[in-house]
Motif scaffolding. Structure first.
Motif, PDB file in Angstrom:
ATOM      1  N   VAL A 161      -3.920  -5.999  31.401  1.00  0.00           N
ATOM      2  CA  VAL A 161      -2.617  -6.449  30.904  1.00  0.00           C
ATOM      3  C   VAL A 161      -2.795  -7.515  29.827  1.00  0.00           C
ATOM      4  O   VAL A 161      -3.846  -8.157  29.733  1.00  0.00           O
ATOM      5  N   ASP A 162      -1.729  -7.704  29.015  1.00  0.00           N
ATOM      6  CA  ASP A 162      -1.754  -8.746  27.993  1.00  0.00           C
ATOM      7  C   ASP A 162      -1.192 -10.047  28.545  1.00  0.00           C
ATOM      8  O   ASP A 162      -0.956 -10.176  29.751  1.00  0.00           O
ATOM      9  N   LYS A 164       1.670 -11.266  28.491  1.00  0.00           N
ATOM     10  CA  LYS A 164       2.978 -11.115  29.132  1.00  0.00           C
ATOM     11  C   LYS A 164       2.915 -10.123  30.289  1.00  0.00           C
ATOM     12  O   LYS A 164       3.924  -9.657  30.781  1.00  0.00           O
ATOM     13  N   ARG A 166       1.968  -7.084  30.385  1.00  0.00           N
ATOM     14  CA  ARG A 166       2.311  -5.699  30.072  1.00  0.00           C
ATOM     15  C   ARG A 166       1.027  -4.877  30.079  1.00  0.00           C
ATOM     16  O   ARG A 166       0.043  -5.255  29.449  1.00  0.00           O
ATOM     17  N   HIS A 168      -1.744  -2.461  29.139  1.00  0.00           N
ATOM     18  CA  HIS A 168      -2.191  -1.944  27.848  1.00  0.00           C
ATOM     19  C   HIS A 168      -1.951  -0.442  27.765  1.00  0.00           C
ATOM     20  O   HIS A 168      -2.343   0.320  28.654  1.00  0.00           O
ATOM     21  N   GLU A 171       4.089   1.891  28.301  1.00  0.00           N
ATOM     22  CA  GLU A 171       5.368   1.246  28.008  1.00  0.00           C
ATOM     23  C   GLU A 171       6.134   0.913  29.283  1.00  0.00           C
ATOM     24  O   GLU A 171       6.113   1.662  30.265  1.00  0.00           O
ATOM     25  N   LYS A 172       6.816  -0.221  29.252  1.00  0.00           N
ATOM     26  CA  LYS A 172       7.715  -0.663  30.319  1.00  0.00           C
ATOM     27  C   LYS A 172       7.026  -0.766  31.680  1.00  0.00           C
ATOM     28  O   LYS A 172       7.599  -0.458  32.716  1.00  0.00           O
ATOM     29  N   LEU A 173       5.787  -1.226  31.665  1.00  0.00           N
ATOM     30  CA  LEU A 173       5.068  -1.456  32.922  1.00  0.00           C
ATOM     31  C   LEU A 173       4.391  -2.824  32.871  1.00  0.00           C
ATOM     32  O   LEU A 173       3.598  -3.093  31.967  1.00  0.00           O
ATOM     33  N   ARG A 174       4.740  -3.666  33.808  1.00  0.00           N
ATOM     34  CA  ARG A 174       4.090  -4.969  33.940  1.00  0.00           C
ATOM     35  C   ARG A 174       3.498  -5.084  35.346  1.00  0.00           C
ATOM     36  O   ARG A 174       4.013  -4.508  36.292  1.00  0.00           O
ATOM     37  N   ILE A 200       6.680 -15.213  33.992  1.00  0.00           N
ATOM     38  CA  ILE A 200       7.064 -13.901  33.498  1.00  0.00           C
ATOM     39  C   ILE A 200       8.570 -13.685  33.657  1.00  0.00           C
ATOM     40  O   ILE A 200       9.200 -13.007  32.828  1.00  0.00           O
ATOM     41  N   LEU A 204      10.834 -12.516  30.624  1.00  0.00           N
ATOM     42  CA  LEU A 204      11.736 -11.362  30.671  1.00  0.00           C
ATOM     43  C   LEU A 204      13.149 -11.749  30.246  1.00  0.00           C
ATOM     44  O   LEU A 204      13.813 -11.019  29.493  1.00  0.00           O
ATOM     45  N   ASP A 207      13.117 -12.264  26.473  1.00  0.00           N
ATOM     46  CA  ASP A 207      13.063 -10.990  25.758  1.00  0.00           C
ATOM     47  C   ASP A 207      14.414 -10.268  25.816  1.00  0.00           C
ATOM     48  O   ASP A 207      14.868  -9.691  24.826  1.00  0.00           O
TER      49      ASP A 207
END
Length: 223
Positions: A161-162, A164, A166, A168, A171-174, A200, A204, A207
């Motif tokens: 993950v990065d 935030k 998320r 790598h 999409e739309k997965l943390r 986080i 969120l 964002d």
């Protein structure tokens, strides 16, 4: 089985840790009163910043995502000799506190544990004995972490993950739990996990607020 009432924690730096930074302890020691064993006292040594690293793999023959045999976890405890060396130092610290301080001498504290069967071919309470003892009696304190570490994409250590959290390339997965820690913390992980969740959550909200503001602006320009 004994129920332990924790009476106090202390953090000490092993001799190896002192060479790197004397103000950064690597051993967490818990002193406890064992309620179901009369007047028994206990001492638990937990290792911070281990050199040994385990692995997490997936069993491709598992029947489903809820199959108990899906994950294959190998903690690989004490595969690095420095870890064993430091835990033994922590055990000796416990013994010195109970047997070498005036406070515990005043109450007649004595080490009453008998040698365990697996280590009877070593000299009781020697370093060899404790090295054997640790191999048979150590257990996890459920502070597992670092299986989905945070970092840059395609880094050498394989981040997931990065900053935030998320994932790598997805999409739309943390991932928001202790698995994202690059390294296990030096003590219990409850506070760090709460901090991660709070950070986080704030990210969120920020964002979402930014996206809503942009959408409102774009809607207004269309008018």
């Amino acid at each position: 089985y004994a129920i332990a009432t924790r009476n106090g924690f202390t953090y000490i730096a092993s001799h190896r840790a002192k060479k790197e930074n004397p103000n950064w302890p690597d051993l967490q020691v818990t002193f406890s009163f064992l309620r179901l064993v009369g007047n028994a006292l206990g001492c638990t040594v937990a290792l911070g910043r281990p050199y040994s690293h385990g692995t997490l793999r997936y069993n491709t023959s598992a029947s489903s995502m809820v199959d108990d045999h899906l994950p294959i976890i190998d903690p690989q405890y004490f595969t690095h000799p420095h870890d064993l060396e430091r835990v033994i130092e922590g055990i000796e610290f416990c013994l010195n506190v109970f047997e070498g301080t005036q406070t515990f001498q005043n109450i007649g504290a004595k080490f009453t544990v008998e040698p365990i069967e697996e280590c009877r071919d070593t000299v009781f309470r020697s370093k060899d004995y404790w090295a054997c003892y640790v191999q048979y009696r150590s257990q996890s304190l459920y502070h597992t972490s670092c299986t989905c570490r945070m970092g840059k994409p395609n880094d050498r250590e394989g981040s997931v993950v990065d900053s935030k959290l998320r994932a790598h390339g997805v999409e739309k997965l943390r991932i928001i739990d202790a698995s994202v820690l690059p390294r296990v913390t030096n003590a219990n992980i409850a506070a760090p996990v709460i901090m991660i969740a709070e950070k986080i959550s704030a990210s969120l909200i920020e964002d979402h607020t930014t996206l809503a503001s942009k959408q409102k602006t774009n809607f207004g320009s269309d008018l």
